[in-house]
Scaffold this active site. Structure first.
Site, short mmCIF file in Angstrom:
data_model
loop_
_atom_site.label_atom_id
_atom_site.label_comp_id
_atom_site.label_asym_id
_atom_site.label_seq_id
_atom_site.Cartn_x
_atom_site.Cartn_y
_atom_site.Cartn_z
N LYS A 1 4.95 -5.62 -7.11
CA LYS A 1 4.24 -4.64 -7.95
C LYS A 1 4.12 -5.15 -9.38
O LYS A 1 3.07 -5.01 -10.01
CB LYS A 1 4.99 -3.30 -7.94
CG LYS A 1 4.85 -2.53 -6.62
CD LYS A 1 5.76 -1.32 -6.56
CE LYS A 1 5.63 -0.60 -5.22
NZ LYS A 1 6.60 0.48 -5.04
N GLN B 1 11.69 3.62 -6.87
CA GLN B 1 11.67 2.93 -5.58
C GLN B 1 12.65 3.60 -4.61
O GLN B 1 13.82 3.80 -4.93
CB GLN B 1 12.03 1.45 -5.78
CG GLN B 1 11.93 0.61 -4.53
CD GLN B 1 10.51 0.53 -3.98
OE1 GLN B 1 9.55 0.41 -4.72
NE2 GLN B 1 10.38 0.58 -2.67
N ASP C 1 3.06 7.65 -7.66
CA ASP C 1 3.33 7.57 -6.22
C ASP C 1 2.73 8.77 -5.48
O ASP C 1 2.57 8.75 -4.26
CB ASP C 1 4.85 7.54 -5.97
CG ASP C 1 5.35 6.13 -5.62
OD1 ASP C 1 4.54 5.32 -5.15
OD2 ASP C 1 6.55 5.87 -5.81
#
Length: 295
Positions: free
Chosen positions: A52, A96, A119
């Protein structure tokens, strides 16, 4: 059979985003800034977060990687999230998953400012998505929509079967495929571990989206001729013949199912690269929304 090439499509999207970033720079604007917060040393998570950060560099975003030890308490993590929420330099950030067992995942996701939740996991954003309002769509479902759209896969009036009901893929996918517009307007059946005679349902499907995490689960006899097959599964399967000691395997028995399908995603190189590309797209959207709010 046509391959839905996520690797190539993700590259196209990154080129488009990089062009947008150049425009922002030319106008003297602030480029988007994505932060990633990781707790612990899970190998797969570290690899994913690293990719990422690299993707941010590739498109000209600023990026920040915040690493915290696996012994981090829930209170410490919530404090760090509050800092990221209040940091005006950061447009969007992700936490995460998975998190260590001492931390309540739900509490953490609720703590993220919905306006920075690139997200798309916060209930406010999930609710907006369900109501067809402008918001952050979770990156994996967003990537699948983009693949279907760019390859011109017909979804209207089609029967879509989703296998798996996770909050990250299965459930949002079932909502998005049934929404008005394209891709959408399909009749959706959401299946899961308690669904009986699942093969009877999948053999009637025009589109199958599987996100189970069970290697080679979907066999050729479960798929009708001409079906569109989207494989979200990514599992490491031990393989002594491979230098790495494992191979990445999807939910679909690709070798046999591909012979019957009209479109299919490979694993790797299908949905995976799209997820990171759409996370970048959500970060660009977060920046644009902040400009619209005069922040």
């Amino acid at each position: 059979m046509q391959l839905l090439d996520g690797k190539k499509t993700a590259e196209d999207i990154k080129c488009e985003i990089a062009a947008e970033v150049e425009k922002i720079k030319a106008q003297g604007g602030k480029v988007p800034h994505l932060a990633a917060l990781i707790v612990g040393n899970d190998g797969a998570s570290l690899t994913y977060v690293g990719s990422k950060v690299k993707a941010c560099e590739r498109v000209g975003f600023e990026s920040t990687l915040v690493k915290m030890p696996s012994t981090t308490s829930e209170t410490e993590l919530l404090k760090k999230i509050k800092e990221l929420n209040e940091n005006d330099e950061i447009d969007g950030f992700i936490v995460q998953l998975p998190l260590p067992e001492q931390i309540d995942e739900q509490k953490v996701l609720m703590a993220v400012d919905p306006r920075k939740d690139v997200d798309g996991f916060h209930p406010e954003n999930f609710g907006k998505m369900a109501l067809d309002m402008t918001t952050f769509i979770p990156a994996t479902p967003f990537g699948i929509l983009e693949l279907l759209e760019r390859y011109g896969v017909e979804t209207q009036g089609k029967h879509t079967v989703v296998i798996g009901r996770s909050h990250i893929v299965g459930r949002p996918m079932s909502i998005l495929m049934g929404r008005k517009g394209f891709p959408g307007n399909s009749t959706v059946t959401l299946t899961h571990s308690y669904t009986k005679n699942i093969a009877q349902i999948t053999t009637q499907a025009d589109i199958i989206i599987t996100a189970l995490g069970v290697p080679n689960y979907l066999k050729a006899e479960m798929v009708k001729d001409g079906a569109v097959v989207i494989d979200v599964g990514i599992t490491r399967v031990a393989d002594d013949t491979n230098p790495k000691g494992y191979v990445i395997t999807g939910d679909v028995d690709f070798e046999n199912v591909s012979k019957k399908s009209s479109f299919i995603t490979p694993v790797p190189g299908g949905v995976g690269p799209m997820t990171i590309a759409m996370l970048l797209k959500n970060t660009l959207l977060a920046r644009e929304m902040r400009i619209a709010r005069n922040e």
